[in-house]
Design a protein around this motif. Structure first.
Motif, short mmCIF file in Angstrom:
data_model
loop_
_atom_site.label_atom_id
_atom_site.label_comp_id
_atom_site.label_asym_id
_atom_site.label_seq_id
_atom_site.Cartn_x
_atom_site.Cartn_y
_atom_site.Cartn_z
N VAL A 1 0.61 -1.42 -0.23
CA VAL A 1 0.35 0.04 -0.28
C VAL A 1 1.18 1.42 0.29
CG1 VAL A 1 -0.18 -0.10 2.79
CG2 VAL A 1 -1.90 0.96 0.72
N TYR A 2 2.25 1.44 0.48
CA TYR A 2 2.08 3.07 0.60
C TYR A 2 3.26 3.04 -1.11
CZ TYR A 2 2.02 0.67 5.71
OH TYR A 2 1.97 0.52 6.82
N THR A 3 3.62 1.45 -1.52
CA THR A 3 4.35 2.39 -3.16
C THR A 3 2.93 2.52 -4.32
OG1 THR A 3 4.44 0.17 -3.04
CG2 THR A 3 6.29 1.36 -2.27
N ALA A 4 1.88 1.75 -3.74
CA ALA A 4 0.62 2.05 -4.55
C ALA A 4 0.05 3.28 -4.14
CB ALA A 4 -0.38 0.42 -4.46
N GLN A 5 -0.29 3.71 -3.05
CA GLN A 5 -0.85 4.66 -2.27
C GLN A 5 -0.16 6.50 -3.74
OE1 GLN A 5 -0.47 5.98 1.39
NE2 GLN A 5 -2.96 6.69 1.29
N GLY A 6 -1.37 7.31 -3.71
CA GLY A 6 -1.00 8.26 -4.60
C GLY A 6 -1.36 7.72 -6.06
N PHE A 7 -1.18 6.15 -6.42
CA PHE A 7 -0.67 6.80 -8.13
C PHE A 7 -2.09 5.46 -8.73
CE2 PHE A 7 3.71 6.53 -5.90
CZ PHE A 7 3.91 7.51 -6.26
N GLU A 8 -1.73 5.76 -10.08
CA GLU A 8 -2.91 4.86 -11.32
C GLU A 8 -2.06 4.18 -12.16
OE1 GLU A 8 -4.87 8.65 -13.50
OE2 GLU A 8 -4.96 8.11 -11.71
N TYR A 9 -2.74 3.06 -12.51
CA TYR A 9 -2.67 2.71 -13.82
C TYR A 9 -3.54 1.41 -14.14
CZ TYR A 9 -1.74 -0.12 -8.84
OH TYR A 9 -1.30 -0.81 -7.94
N ASP A 10 -3.48 1.20 -15.83
CA ASP A 10 -4.54 0.75 -16.30
C ASP A 10 -5.17 -0.27 -15.28
OD1 ASP A 10 -4.26 2.83 -18.09
OD2 ASP A 10 -2.93 1.36 -19.41
N TRP A 11 -4.48 -1.51 -15.40
CA TRP A 11 -4.75 -2.41 -14.88
C TRP A 11 -4.68 -3.34 -13.49
CZ3 TRP A 11 -9.25 -5.90 -15.91
CH2 TRP A 11 -10.32 -6.04 -16.98
N SER A 12 -5.47 -3.21 -12.53
CA SER A 12 -4.86 -3.15 -10.92
C SER A 12 -5.36 -4.57 -10.60
CB SER A 12 -5.79 -2.34 -10.42
OG SER A 12 -5.01 -2.01 -8.44
N GLY A 13 -3.78 -5.10 -10.42
CA GLY A 13 -4.31 -6.88 -9.54
C GLY A 13 -4.24 -6.31 -8.36
N VAL A 14 -5.12 -6.99 -7.04
CA VAL A 14 -5.51 -7.24 -5.94
C VAL A 14 -5.64 -8.58 -5.33
CG1 VAL A 14 -6.47 -5.98 -3.77
CG2 VAL A 14 -5.75 -5.24 -5.89
N ILE A 15 -3.85 -8.73 -4.43
CA ILE A 15 -4.43 -10.06 -3.36
C ILE A 15 -4.71 -9.92 -2.44
CG2 ILE A 15 -3.17 -11.90 -2.94
CD1 ILE A 15 -1.32 -11.27 -5.20
N ILE A 16 -5.72 -10.02 -1.58
CA ILE A 16 -6.09 -9.86 -0.59
C ILE A 16 -6.06 -11.18 0.94
CG2 ILE A 16 -8.31 -9.52 1.44
CD1 ILE A 16 -9.94 -8.60 -1.44
N GLY A 17 -5.26 -10.58 1.18
CA GLY A 17 -4.40 -11.83 2.18
C GLY A 17 -5.12 -12.49 3.47
N PRO A 18 -4.83 -12.96 4.63
CA PRO A 18 -5.56 -13.58 5.35
C PRO A 18 -5.71 -12.87 6.41
CG PRO A 18 -3.57 -14.25 5.72
CD PRO A 18 -3.55 -13.80 3.79
N ASP A 19 -5.53 -11.49 6.91
CA ASP A 19 -5.52 -10.19 7.25
C ASP A 19 -6.49 -9.98 7.24
OD1 ASP A 19 -5.08 -8.90 4.84
OD2 ASP A 19 -4.47 -7.57 5.99
N LEU A 20 -7.68 -10.49 6.42
CA LEU A 20 -9.03 -9.79 6.09
C LEU A 20 -9.39 -10.78 5.22
CD1 LEU A 20 -10.95 -7.67 6.27
CD2 LEU A 20 -10.69 -6.26 3.61
N VAL A 21 -10.46 -11.46 6.20
CA VAL A 21 -11.51 -12.64 5.19
C VAL A 21 -13.07 -12.39 5.31
CG1 VAL A 21 -9.66 -14.67 5.52
CG2 VAL A 21 -11.23 -13.94 7.57
#
Length: 626
Positions: free
Chosen positions: A534-554
């Motif tokens: 999140v600290y390197t993604a925040q504030g930026f944008e790209y065309d396609w975003s792949g997001v892996i939701i980890g075991p911290d949120l189920v």
């Protein structure tokens, strides 16, 4: 600055040995820790040489400002010599960079860099280093802003022979950067006599130290031209309202000699940073002093790269929130605080000097720094403990100071394909707004898909890259991050999901094995292949975003469950309350899920959560059908 006195007095202090104790004592007072042994050794070996040269030149009354800190910056010049010009009688300053090197050679690929035996990596040519200090002082110290001819720079390699560093003379030399070696000490003494007279330098030193700190008119003119030439922004609706609200506040503040605060709030992609850059350009064109600041290293680095790619001095207009701990009250007309949700409780950290530990809240420092402080923020992007940039916090702090505060909400969506529906779906999904998750109803602006595996996600995104779309994969902070990688080794594959393994993005400001530095992960095409946090993604944008939701949120039954034990984020301490961890983890995924401009592909490491996501994405089930 650690020490100031005449060259004659400094030489006497060196002879008695007292100077180095005083420098060490002052260093501890200013920085809160002892200087390194190498730093003390450099003082002991270099300062007496410089003081001796001045006294032998008959310049014993010149003032020596040792370890002079550059304004609004953590960099320090080894020495600034203050005196009067021998011909004009006006203040004259020499910035000196001292090196103990006996030999050095230019880097094969870049003459601005050089190789020194004691260092494993290339370092900046000292001529370019001291030139940068001179140009920075001219840009930010009012005593020099209108008088650039009063300052010059010299790199003095007092242990070197001309043969030992002959290659360094290939670097361009000018008023702000000249190279001298110990073997030709006479040349250095002659140079000092051309810039400094025999009279007292005390008043010149006072003038420099009392110079108004802020961007110079010349720098603002350069920045105005630079931003204008690169400006591709068209402000619409609420964006124009926010833009005009700030300019009107600036006009009133100037006419009535008072302060106003403006808060611009909106979700991802509502154009907050576009407004910030448009304001910078317009304010500089109006000769209004302004700086841009954020709390994000990645974001500031990228803004410097975008806005100051062709003009190095323009980059210095982009600061960090903690740059204003000792700033002059109302020293700026406008301070634009972008990504203001990253404001922290205090600017102090373990590296903060004792003298700068004022106890003031960071928001108070930012409010004090300018006549019109501007805050652009998204309250749902607070992702770390200690971040407290909310409308309420800023309004409360402004009210305590009796300041009028304007709040301008931005509603129109410019990220996520301009899809307000997608942004609403995300905040409802994560429980950041009441009502619970809803089924995604596809629109013609944003595409949403669920992947069965990270392999499927990566293959799909790689295919989009082959079609000239930009794409990145990011993830919740659920895997340990190897931050120190030995030179020559590849990034370790820390993010492991079954048989799929990929590294986190690089930690730090150097490329590793073809992977870009952290600050450029989101914008450099080579960022694909590492997993962003999140600290390197925040504030930026790209065309396609792949997001892996980890075991911290189920998803369990009818609700989300956050598992703080599954998070590897070191910012979560035992003392961080569960409720705060829950909110910050949900905000983290809100940030990650709103980076895509064209589409988002989501994958959860948890089977029950994947099933719930499929249920909520309705028709958007299969990547193979896309």
């Amino acid at each position: 600055m650690l020490f100031r006195d005449s060259a004659a007095a400094v030489a006497a202090e060196c002879l008695s040995g007292a100077l180095f104790f005083r420098l060490t004592e002052q260093f501890v007072h200013v920085h809160g820790h002892k200087p390194s042994s190498s730093e003390v050794r450099s003082w002991e070996r270099s300062i007496p040489v410089l003081a001796s040269a001045l006294n032998d030149a008959g310049l014993g009354q010149v003032e020596m400002l040792l370890e002079y800190g550059l304004p609004l910056n953590s960099k320090r010049a080894d020495a600034v010599l203050a005196g009067v010009h021998p011909e004009t009688g006006l203040p004259s300053y020499v910035v000196v960079e001292l090196k103990q090197w006996s030999s050095a050679e230019p880097d094969d690929d870049d003459p601005s860099l050089c190789r020194v035996g004691a260092y494993t990596r290339a370092v900046l040519n000292p001529v370019d280093q001291v030139r940068g200090y001179c140009e920075y002082l001219i840009s930010f110290n009012g005593a020099l802003a209108g008088h650039p001819e009063r300052v010059c720079g010299a790199a003095y390699l007092h242990n070197a022979t001309e043969f030992g560093v002959s290659g360094l003379f290939e670097a361009e030399q000018d008023q702000f950067g000249q190279l001298f070696v110990g073997a030709r000490r006479g040349q250095f003494i002659d140079f000092l006599r051309t810039r400094l007279g025999t009279g007292s330098g005390a008043s010149a030193a006072d003038e420099l130290l009392n110079g108004k700190i802020g961007p110079s008119k010349q720098l603002m003119a350069v920045a105005a031209q630079e931003v204008r030439e690169r400006e591709q922004f068209v402000l619409l609706d609420e964006q124009k309202i926010a833009f005009r609200t700030v300019l009107n506040a600036v006009r009133r503040a100037k006419q009535s000699d008072h302060k106003e605060v403006v808060v611009v709030t909106g979700g991802p992609g509502t154009g907050k940073s576009v407004i910030a850059l448009s304001l910078l350009g317009e304010l500089y064109r109006q000769n209004t002093s302004a700086l841009h600041a954020t709390g994000s290293s990645s974001f500031t680095t990228t803004m410097r790269k975008v806005a100051g790619a062709r003009k190095r001095e323009v980059r210095d207009l982009f600061k960090y929130f903690n740059s204003f701990m000792t700033a002059e009250r109302n020293g700026l007309d406008v301070l634009i605080c972008d990504e203001a949700h990253r404001i922290r409780e205090t600017s102090a950290n373990r590296y903060t000097s004792a003298s700068n530990r004022t106890g003031k809240a960071q928001v108070e420092e930012l409010l004090d720094a300018a006549r019109v402080p501007v805050f652009l923020l998204d309250e749902h992007q607070v992702v770390r403990p200690g971040e407290m940039g909310t409308v309420t916090e800023i309004e409360t702090a402004a009210a305590k100071k009796g300041l009028r505060c304007h709040v301008v909400p931005l509603d129109s969506q410019f990220r996520c394909g301009g899809s307000d529906a997608y942004l609403r779906w995300v905040v409802r999904l994560l429980g950041l707004e009441p009502g619970g998750p809803v089924v995604w109803e596809p629109d013609d602006k944003m595409r949403l898909m669920v992947a069965d595996s990270p392999q499927e996600m990566e293959a799909f995104l790689d295919n989009r890259r082959a079609q000239n779309y930009s794409a990145r994969i990011s993830a919740g902070y659920c895997w340990k991050w190897t931050k120190k990688v030995p030179p020559g080794q590849a990034l370790p594959a820390d993010v492991v999901v079954g048989e799929w393994e990929r590294p986190w993005n690089v930690f730090g400001d150097r490329a590793v094995g073809g992977a870009p530095p952290a600050a450029l992960w989101a914008t450099d095409p080579a960022g694909f292949g590492q997993v962003g946090c999140v600290y390197t993604a925040q504030g930026f944008e790209y065309d396609w975003s792949g997001v892996i939701i980890g075991p911290d949120l189920v998803w369990r039954g009818d609700r989300w469950v956050t598992d703080r034990t599954a998070s590897k984020d070191p910012v979560f301490k035992k003392s961080t309350p569960d409720a705060d961890v829950d909110r910050l983890i949900r905000n983290t995924y809100k940030v990650l899920l709103t980076r895509g401009m064209v589409g988002t592909v989501v994958y959860s490491t948890d089977a029950e959560t994947r099933e719930k996501l499929r249920e909520l994405t309705g028709a958007a089930l299969s990547l193979t059908a896309a």
